[in-house]
Design a protein around this motif. Sequence first.
Motif, mmCIF file in Angstrom:
data_model
loop_
_atom_site.group_PDB
_atom_site.id
_atom_site.type_symbol
_atom_site.label_atom_id
_atom_site.label_comp_id
_atom_site.label_asym_id
_atom_site.label_seq_id
_atom_site.Cartn_x
_atom_site.Cartn_y
_atom_site.Cartn_z
ATOM 1 N N ALA A 168 9.610 -12.879 -1.661
ATOM 2 C CA ALA A 168 10.517 -11.981 -0.934
ATOM 3 C C ALA A 168 9.986 -10.548 -0.952
ATOM 4 O O ALA A 168 10.003 -9.866 0.081
ATOM 5 C CB ALA A 168 11.914 -12.036 -1.550
ATOM 6 N N ALA B 52 17.874 -9.436 8.931
ATOM 7 C CA ALA B 52 18.034 -9.945 7.569
ATOM 8 C C ALA B 52 18.217 -11.457 7.585
ATOM 9 O O ALA B 52 17.703 -12.168 6.709
ATOM 10 C CB ALA B 52 19.219 -9.262 6.896
ATOM 11 N N ASP B 53 18.937 -11.965 8.571
ATOM 12 C CA ASP B 53 19.137 -13.413 8.663
ATOM 13 C C ASP B 53 17.819 -14.144 8.896
ATOM 14 O O ASP B 53 17.589 -15.226 8.342
ATOM 15 C CB ASP B 53 20.129 -13.759 9.771
ATOM 16 N N ARG C 220 16.028 -14.221 5.548
ATOM 17 C CA ARG C 220 16.636 -15.196 4.645
ATOM 18 C C ARG C 220 16.238 -16.622 5.022
ATOM 19 O O ARG C 220 16.048 -17.468 4.149
ATOM 20 C CB ARG C 220 18.158 -15.061 4.675
ATOM 21 N N ILE D 64 12.969 -17.806 3.472
ATOM 22 C CA ILE D 64 12.915 -17.972 2.023
ATOM 23 C C ILE D 64 13.772 -19.164 1.633
ATOM 24 O O ILE D 64 14.966 -19.189 1.924
ATOM 25 C CB ILE D 64 13.404 -16.692 1.316
ATOM 26 N N SER E 234 16.191 -21.667 -0.139
ATOM 27 C CA SER E 234 17.402 -21.418 -0.912
ATOM 28 C C SER E 234 17.172 -21.689 -2.389
ATOM 29 O O SER E 234 16.538 -22.666 -2.760
ATOM 30 C CB SER E 234 18.525 -22.317 -0.399
#
Length: 68
Positions: free
Chosen positions: A31, A54-55, A58, A61, A63
């Motif tokens: 990240a 940002a979505d 995310r 990456i 979970s």
Amino acid sequence: MLLSDEDYFYARAEAELKMAKAARVPIAAQAHYTLAGHYLNRAYGGRSDHETSADQLRARIPSLSSRQ
């Protein structure tokens, strides 16, 4: 002293690289490297017509819950 946008983004990239190197969890390092890359793009490439949300970051990456 105010920094130019380019200087600010470069400084943020350096900070993210330091955090990536210090990270003990591989996903955290990933990240930080991703963020550093985005900051460097902003520092050297200026504004982009294609901003990453940002979505979107995310989604790249995995979970943490899937690793347990």
